[in-house]
Design a protein around this motif. Structure first.
Motif, short mmCIF file in Angstrom:
data_model
loop_
_atom_site.label_atom_id
_atom_site.label_comp_id
_atom_site.label_asym_id
_atom_site.label_seq_id
_atom_site.Cartn_x
_atom_site.Cartn_y
_atom_site.Cartn_z
N ALA A 252 0.83 -1.20 0.00
CA ALA A 252 0.00 0.00 0.00
C ALA A 252 0.87 1.26 0.00
N LEU A 253 0.24 2.39 -0.33
CA LEU A 253 0.89 3.70 -0.28
C LEU A 253 0.27 4.52 0.84
N PHE A 254 1.08 5.39 1.44
CA PHE A 254 0.65 6.18 2.59
C PHE A 254 0.53 7.64 2.16
N SER A 255 -0.68 8.21 2.32
CA SER A 255 -0.95 9.57 1.84
C SER A 255 -1.61 10.39 2.95
N ILE A 256 -1.00 11.53 3.29
CA ILE A 256 -1.55 12.41 4.33
C ILE A 256 -2.84 13.07 3.81
N ASN A 257 -3.87 13.08 4.66
CA ASN A 257 -5.14 13.71 4.31
C ASN A 257 -5.27 15.10 4.91
N HIS A 258 -6.00 15.96 4.21
CA HIS A 258 -6.38 17.32 4.67
C HIS A 258 -5.44 17.84 5.76
N PRO A 277 8.47 10.88 9.16
CA PRO A 277 9.76 10.24 9.46
C PRO A 277 10.64 10.15 8.23
N PRO A 278 11.91 9.80 8.40
CA PRO A 278 12.78 9.53 7.25
C PRO A 278 12.13 8.49 6.33
N GLY A 279 12.25 8.70 5.05
CA GLY A 279 11.56 7.83 4.10
C GLY A 279 10.28 8.46 3.60
N GLY A 280 9.78 9.44 4.34
CA GLY A 280 8.66 10.26 3.88
C GLY A 280 7.35 9.52 3.72
N VAL A 281 6.46 10.18 3.00
CA VAL A 281 5.16 9.61 2.67
C VAL A 281 5.04 9.60 1.15
N THR A 316 6.81 13.23 -3.15
CA THR A 316 5.45 13.01 -2.66
C THR A 316 4.46 13.46 -3.72
N ALA A 317 3.62 12.55 -4.18
CA ALA A 317 2.66 12.86 -5.25
C ALA A 317 1.46 13.63 -4.71
N ALA A 318 0.80 14.35 -5.60
CA ALA A 318 -0.41 15.10 -5.26
C ALA A 318 -1.64 14.24 -5.53
N LEU A 319 -2.55 14.20 -4.55
CA LEU A 319 -3.82 13.50 -4.71
C LEU A 319 -4.95 14.42 -4.25
N GLY A 320 -6.15 14.10 -4.67
CA GLY A 320 -7.34 14.79 -4.18
C GLY A 320 -8.39 13.78 -3.79
N GLY A 321 -9.23 14.16 -2.82
CA GLY A 321 -10.29 13.26 -2.37
C GLY A 321 -11.49 14.03 -1.88
N SER A 322 -12.67 13.54 -2.20
CA SER A 322 -13.90 14.23 -1.80
C SER A 322 -14.18 14.09 -0.31
N ASP A 323 -13.75 12.95 0.28
CA ASP A 323 -14.12 12.63 1.67
C ASP A 323 -15.63 12.43 1.79
N ASP A 324 -16.25 11.96 0.70
CA ASP A 324 -17.69 11.76 0.68
C ASP A 324 -18.08 10.64 1.65
N HIS A 325 -19.09 10.91 2.49
CA HIS A 325 -19.63 9.94 3.44
C HIS A 325 -21.06 9.52 3.09
N ARG A 326 -21.64 10.11 2.02
CA ARG A 326 -23.07 9.91 1.78
C ARG A 326 -23.42 9.61 0.32
N ALA A 327 -22.44 9.24 -0.48
CA ALA A 327 -22.67 8.95 -1.90
C ALA A 327 -23.39 10.09 -2.60
N GLY A 328 -23.01 11.32 -2.27
CA GLY A 328 -23.53 12.48 -2.96
C GLY A 328 -24.92 12.92 -2.57
N GLY A 358 1.37 4.23 -10.87
CA GLY A 358 1.26 5.58 -11.38
C GLY A 358 1.52 6.63 -10.32
N ILE A 359 1.01 6.39 -9.10
CA ILE A 359 1.26 7.32 -8.00
C ILE A 359 2.74 7.34 -7.64
N ARG A 360 3.35 6.17 -7.56
CA ARG A 360 4.78 6.11 -7.23
C ARG A 360 5.61 6.91 -8.23
N ASN A 361 5.17 6.96 -9.48
CA ASN A 361 5.87 7.70 -10.52
C ASN A 361 5.41 9.15 -10.61
#
Length: 510
Positions: A252-258, A277-281, A316-328, A358-361
């Motif tokens: 898996a990949l580790f990505s910091i949220n908001h 930590p060393p090694g980053g996210v 560190t790659a850029a990602l976006g997420g809706s954080d949707d909890h209600r399916a819109g 793709g994210i790793r790249n």
């Protein structure tokens, strides 16, 4: 005679609940409440109460053989059986021995804080079997075409205690938004895995990607592609590095949220306060649905924190997420629907493994308000190795579509270069770049609409040799890029605007 005594004891336990109550320990963020499960138990129910409206306790469950679920702030009881379980929990045989209710101290305002737990042990199940639960295995590629795939990296189903959407509604809505994939990121639980195979079979055009929102009281992060539980007790039995390594050990990949979403008790632990930590996210959520609804633009704080991480040598790659909890459905003013924002990933196929590659790249582009926002494809005249161009010099090319009448700019080591007017639907702007003598440089592209960035790419890095990776290059002086002289792209407009990295003013430490 021994069997008769055992059956009598089991029947007595089934009829009378175990009552476990006491004072919440003053130290630490978590504690455990053990209890015994006798042989012959086929279902147990845990009812819990934090006994004060001022306090919030989170609840989970561990068996002698490991994790059985995490409901967090679920108000309903946790029920775990051999062939069924309540949301956020795992079905399966109930091994006799010492079990534990795991308790997190989300908010303690009234002291001394107390708790009450009732454990009901049963020899007959009350939950109907759930035949839709199946062991998880990754779906085969839904498409074999190498291209940009659109998706949402931060989506919650009803398996998260603060969400309500079943997978069926979630998948249907995601496809209606034109997405190719959605990452299921439940809070600290893997229970969604049991339902993904069956749900995937009914939605062959949308890839359902497993994940976990690693929800701590000092920051949230997504473990994209995770299939195993990692305790969220950061700095209480596990370090952040050990947690990241545990997720990466699953592939898996580790990505910091908001990272700068600091709204106090409205979202406990949402702002990132831990030291990377060393090694980053692997990635960071530079756009989150809550920010989009509140401000209609990328959070400068999130972009600044991202730039600061990069300036420390982390790729560190850029990602976006809706954080949707209600399916819109029935969203309030702080919430966004699936696909808002949308992240594009260039992948060799539509599969979990290819998306992670793709994210790793760093082949990602974040569109703030959905798939219809402008697109940018950032490439180099020298083919990169992963996300890094290993050459003394190269020409970077940004092909921009859907942004006519707006503006585009390169960002070099966190410094925004002058804006360029986009004068055609298929617009190309280029930049000749030279690798620094020591260290590495980074470049991204932003499309600006109405004075704010609307589309942001991840970075291409530039270094003379591979051993320069991870060594930050100098912050550039304000400079005037050269004219492109190709296709429909005009020369760069004259300007002297450069914006210093916001993160240099905003260092976050855990």
């Amino acid at each position: 005679m021994l069997l008769a005594c055992l059956l009598a004891c089991t029947s007595a336990l089934a009829a009378s609940p175990l009552v476990l109550e006491g004072e919440v320990p003053a130290d630490g963020g978590f504690f455990d409440v053990p209890f015994e499960v006798p042989p012959g138990t086929v279902e147990l129910e845990v009812r819990h109460d934090d006994l004060a409206s001022e306090n919030i306790l989170d609840w989970g469950l561990e068996a002698p053989d490991g994790f059985r679920g995490y409901g967090g702030g679920n108000e309903e009881p946790a029920v775990v059986g051999e062939r069924a379980a309540s949301r956020s929990y795992l079905a399966g045989p109930l091994r006799p021995g010492t079990w534990k209710v795991t308790v997190g101290k989300a908010k303690i305002r009234k002291t001394p804080a107390r708790y009450r737990i009732e454990v009901h042990l049963r020899t007959a199940a009350t939950l109907a079997p759930q035949p839709e639960r199946q062991p998880y295995h990754p779906a085969g590629a839904l498409s074999a075409q190498p291209r940009w795939y659109a998706g949402d990296f931060h989506v919650h189903s009803r398996e998260s205690g603060d969400a309500r959407a079943p997978l069926e509604e979630l998948a249907r809505f995601a496809r209606s938004q034109g997405l190719d994939f959605a990452v299921l990121t439940e809070h600290n639980t893997t229970s969604t895995l049991d339902f993904l195979v069956e749900a995937q079979s009914r939605h062959p055009e949308l890839l359902l990607v497993p994940g976990i929102e690693y929800t701590t009281y000092a920051g949230h992060a997504n473990a994209i592609g995770a299939t195993g539980y990692v305790p969220p007790r950061v700095n209480e039995g596990i370090t952040l590095k050990e947690a990241i390594d545990a997720f990466r050990g699953q592939g898996a990949l580790f990505s910091i949220n908001h990272p700068v979403y600091d709204v106090g008790d409205l979202c406990i632990g949402c702002a990132w306060q831990l030291t990377v930590p060393p090694g980053g996210v692997d990635a960071i959520e530079v756009a989150n649905g809550g920010w989009e609804k509140l401000g209609r633009f990328f959070s400068e704080g999130a972009l600044g924190y991202w730039d600061w991480l990069l300036s420390q040598g982390h790729h560190t790659a850029a990602l976006g997420g809706s954080d949707d909890h209600r399916a819109g459905v029935d969203l309030d003013f702080t919430q966004s629907a699936i696909g808002n924002p949308t992240t594009l990933v260039y992948a060799r196929e539509l599969s979990v493994a290819a998306l992670l590659e793709g994210i790793r790249n760093s082949r990602t582009v974040v569109k703030l308000q959905g798939p219809e926002d402008p697109m940018v494809d950032l490439t180099s005249s020298v083919a990169p190795t992963g996300d890094t161009v290993l050459a003394p010099s190269a020409r970077l090319s940004a092909r921009v579509t859907g942004a006519r009448g707006h503006q585009v700019r390169f960002v070099h080591n966190g410094v925004r270069l002058p804006l360029v007017e986009v004068t055609s639907e298929d617009f190309v702007v280029e930049q000749d770049v030279t690798a620094p003598e020591h260290g590495e440089d980074r470049f991204r592209v932003e499309v600006w609409i109405n004075g704010h960035p609307r589309t942001v790419t991840s970075h291409l890095w530039m270094a003379r040799t591979a051993d320069m990776r991870g060594i930050p290059g100098p912050v550039p002086e304000v400079m005037e890029p050269e004219a492109c002289g190709c296709g429909s792209a005009p020369g760069w407009s004259v300007g002297v605007l450069a914006l210093a990295v916001a993160a240099l003013r905003r260092r976050r430490n855990g």
